[in-house]
Write a protein that holds these residues in place. Structure first.
Motif, PDB file in Angstrom:
ATOM      1  N   LEU A  71       8.057  27.428  54.441  1.00  0.00           N
ATOM      2  CA  LEU A  71       7.329  26.239  55.036  1.00  0.00           C
ATOM      3  C   LEU A  71       6.506  26.506  55.753  1.00  0.00           C
ATOM      4  N   GLY A  99      17.502  25.682  54.888  1.00  0.00           N
ATOM      5  CA  GLY A  99      18.737  24.989  53.110  1.00  0.00           C
ATOM      6  C   GLY A  99      19.524  24.469  52.718  1.00  0.00           C
ATOM      7  N   GLY A 100      19.650  23.917  52.201  1.00  0.00           N
ATOM      8  CA  GLY A 100      21.216  23.225  52.040  1.00  0.00           C
ATOM      9  C   GLY A 100      22.263  23.549  50.937  1.00  0.00           C
ATOM     10  N   GLY A 101      21.114  24.278  49.791  1.00  0.00           N
ATOM     11  CA  GLY A 101      21.425  24.427  48.392  1.00  0.00           C
ATOM     12  C   GLY A 101      22.560  25.660  47.922  1.00  0.00           C
ATOM     13  N   ASP A 102      22.667  25.321  46.706  1.00  0.00           N
ATOM     14  CA  ASP A 102      23.596  26.955  46.078  1.00  0.00           C
ATOM     15  C   ASP A 102      23.230  28.159  46.910  1.00  0.00           C
ATOM     16  N   SER A 103      21.481  28.370  47.531  1.00  0.00           N
ATOM     17  CA  SER A 103      21.326  29.994  47.140  1.00  0.00           C
ATOM     18  C   SER A 103      21.391  29.760  49.145  1.00  0.00           C
ATOM     19  N   GLU A 135      24.916  30.523  49.400  1.00  0.00           N
ATOM     20  CA  GLU A 135      24.870  32.352  49.449  1.00  0.00           C
ATOM     21  C   GLU A 135      24.697  33.118  50.585  1.00  0.00           C
ATOM     22  N   ARG A 153      18.526  19.526  56.048  1.00  0.00           N
ATOM     23  CA  ARG A 153      17.255  18.690  56.527  1.00  0.00           C
ATOM     24  C   ARG A 153      18.082  17.666  56.685  1.00  0.00           C
ATOM     25  N   ARG A 154      19.090  17.349  55.889  1.00  0.00           N
ATOM     26  CA  ARG A 154      19.516  15.944  55.757  1.00  0.00           C
ATOM     27  C   ARG A 154      20.442  15.858  56.263  1.00  0.00           C
ATOM     28  N   ARG A 173      22.865  19.917  49.769  1.00  0.00           N
ATOM     29  CA  ARG A 173      23.487  20.011  48.173  1.00  0.00           C
ATOM     30  C   ARG A 173      24.146  20.886  47.025  1.00  0.00           C
ATOM     31  N   ALA A 212      15.768  29.641  52.046  1.00  0.00           N
ATOM     32  CA  ALA A 212      16.876  29.639  51.039  1.00  0.00           C
ATOM     33  C   ALA A 212      16.410  27.977  50.539  1.00  0.00           C
ATOM     34  N   ILE A 213      14.750  27.881  50.418  1.00  0.00           N
ATOM     35  CA  ILE A 213      14.492  26.333  49.650  1.00  0.00           C
ATOM     36  C   ILE A 213      13.800  26.155  48.362  1.00  0.00           C
ATOM     37  N   ARG A 231      17.489  31.618  37.373  1.00  0.00           N
ATOM     38  CA  ARG A 231      17.134  30.525  37.940  1.00  0.00           C
ATOM     39  C   ARG A 231      18.229  31.266  39.011  1.00  0.00           C
ATOM     40  N   ARG A 290      18.260  36.718  39.715  1.00  0.00           N
ATOM     41  CA  ARG A 290      16.997  37.059  40.443  1.00  0.00           C
ATOM     42  C   ARG A 290      16.946  38.423  41.233  1.00  0.00           C
TER      43      ARG A 290
END
Ligand code: FAD
Ligand code: NDP
Length: 317
Positions: free
Chosen positions: A124, A159-163, A166, A183-184, A188, A245-246, A290, A293
């Motif tokens: 960031l 972050g708000g994704g799978d990563s 996890e 952030r939302r 995700r 984790a973005i 992806r 890693r």
């Protein structure tokens, strides 16, 4: 242009590239490896040169420092006959074979190419980030989360994704608490990963929230400043660790779209192989992965790429 035609050129210098080099060298393909010169901002040797102790690479019961592990891999490649150029590959012309690999004003030709250029975790660039990177800040919880500095400390994940989910779940085993900054007002991540987070009482989520600054005591990170992007309210959170984790950026821009990638730039390999859509071009390591890693999975796919390149060369003779 060099008049020689190489059997195989390997681009990259992480575990995938060096494992490919070891296998290709032992197969008497006399590989030529381009390790890069601060390619993508990472030193030759790859992502592990940016970390301290690696505890999960087999064969080192006491752990090993990342830079030392990569130094050992490089030495092994060289001992077995790999020729290494400390140059960044600028482009590869894949329109015909032999492929033409360009680095600066030099050109090299090769019957096969292994792309092992890795991926770079997005950062960031927050105020304080340079001071505390790897001093409480990381972009890989699975790699660094078990370090003693994070034990029983409040930890923060962005972050708000799978990563992110996890990583938060993983960190909850070590930290006193985990706060996710999202952030939302929604995640995700997949429903399954969301459930893991919601069901874990050590994890809480701050919605509509961005980090704005990292603070520390000069040695280690101690706090994260955050701001609610709806209300504008600011807070300072105590934090013994901050994990990004973005997302990652795979290092594929130099391929100029000649190799098929997914929408985020990861090279698509076919089935259980390292073959790309271009016959004779193989991809190994994080640049095509992806999901996992990890150093050991990168090394494993480097082995596959070399074996597949060897087979390709034998069949196209
Ligand atoms: P990378 O290691 O990404 O190396 C690719 C190299 O190719 C880079 O040096 C890059 O500069 C170079 N390159 C890029 N483009 C070019 C070009 N055009 N020409 C020439 N060279 C180029 N995994 C673990 O298993 N255990 C851990 O403890 C662990 N800790 C980690 C800690 C940190 C801080 C990070 C960031 C990652 C960590 N990982 C860990 C993940 C691990 O480092 C990666 O999975 C692994 O390094 C991927 O290897 P790779 O060979 O695909 O590529
Ligand atoms: P994603 O791109 O899916 O998610 C990135 C997250 O970071 C999003 O929530 C995004 O927010 C947020 N983000 C991005 N930029 C910023 C920023 N500047 N500031 C704050 N937040 C930001 O990446 P992942 O690494 O999570 O996942 C990549 C892929 O790997 C996905 O396909 C995922 O499904 C897969 N994966 C699967 C796993 C599993 O199934 N176990 C584990 C890990 C990854 P926003 O949502 O607002 O865009």
């Amino acid at each position: 242009m060099s008049t020689d035609i190489e059997h195989v050129i390997i681009v990259g210098s992480g575990p995938a590239a060096h494992t490919a080099a070891v296998y290709a060298a032992r197969a008497e393909l006399s590989p030529l490896l381009f390790e890069g010169f601060m390619a993508g901002g990472v030193a030759a040797g790859g992502q592990l040169t940016t970390t301290t102790e690696v505890e999960n690479y087999p064969g080192f019961p006491e752990g090993i420092m990342g830079p030392e592990l990569m130094d050992q891999m490089r030495k092994q490649s060289v001992r077995l006959g790999t020729r290494i150029k400390t140059e960044t590959v600028d482009s590869i012309d894949m329109s015909q074979r032999p492929f033409v690999v360009r680095s600066g004003s030099s050109e090299y030709r090769a019957e096969s190419v292994i792309i092992a250029t890795g991926a770079t975790a997005k950062r960031l660039g927050l105020p304080g980030e340079e001071d505390y990177w790897q001093r409480g800040m990381s972009a890989c919880a699975v790699c660094d989360g078990a370090l003693p500095i994070f034990r029983d400390k409040p930890l923060v994940v962005i972050g708000g994704g799978d990563s992110a989910c996890e990583e938060a779940s993983y960190l909850a085993k070590f930290g006193s608490s985990v706060t996710m900054l999202v952030r939302r007002d929604e995640l995700r991540a997949s429903k399954a990963m969301q459930k893991r987070v919601f069901d874990n009482e050590k994890i809480s989520i701050m919605w509509n929230t961005n980090a704005t600054e990292v603070l520390g005591d000069g040695k280690l990170l101690t706090q994260v400043k955050v701001r609610n992007n709806k209300s504008g309210e600011e807070q300072v959170l105590d934090a013994g660790g901050l994990f990004y984790a973005i997302g990652h950026t795979p290092n594929t821009a130099f391929l100029n779209g000649q190799v098929e990638t997914d929408e985020t730039g990861y090279i698509i390999t076919h089935g259980k192989s390292t073959a790309t859509n271009v016959p004779g071009v193989f991809a190994a390591g994080d640049v095509q992965d992806r999901t996992y890693r990890q150093a050991v999975t990168a090394a494993g796919s480097g082995c596959m790429a070399a074996l597949e390149a060897e087979k390709f060369l034998a069949e196209s003779e």
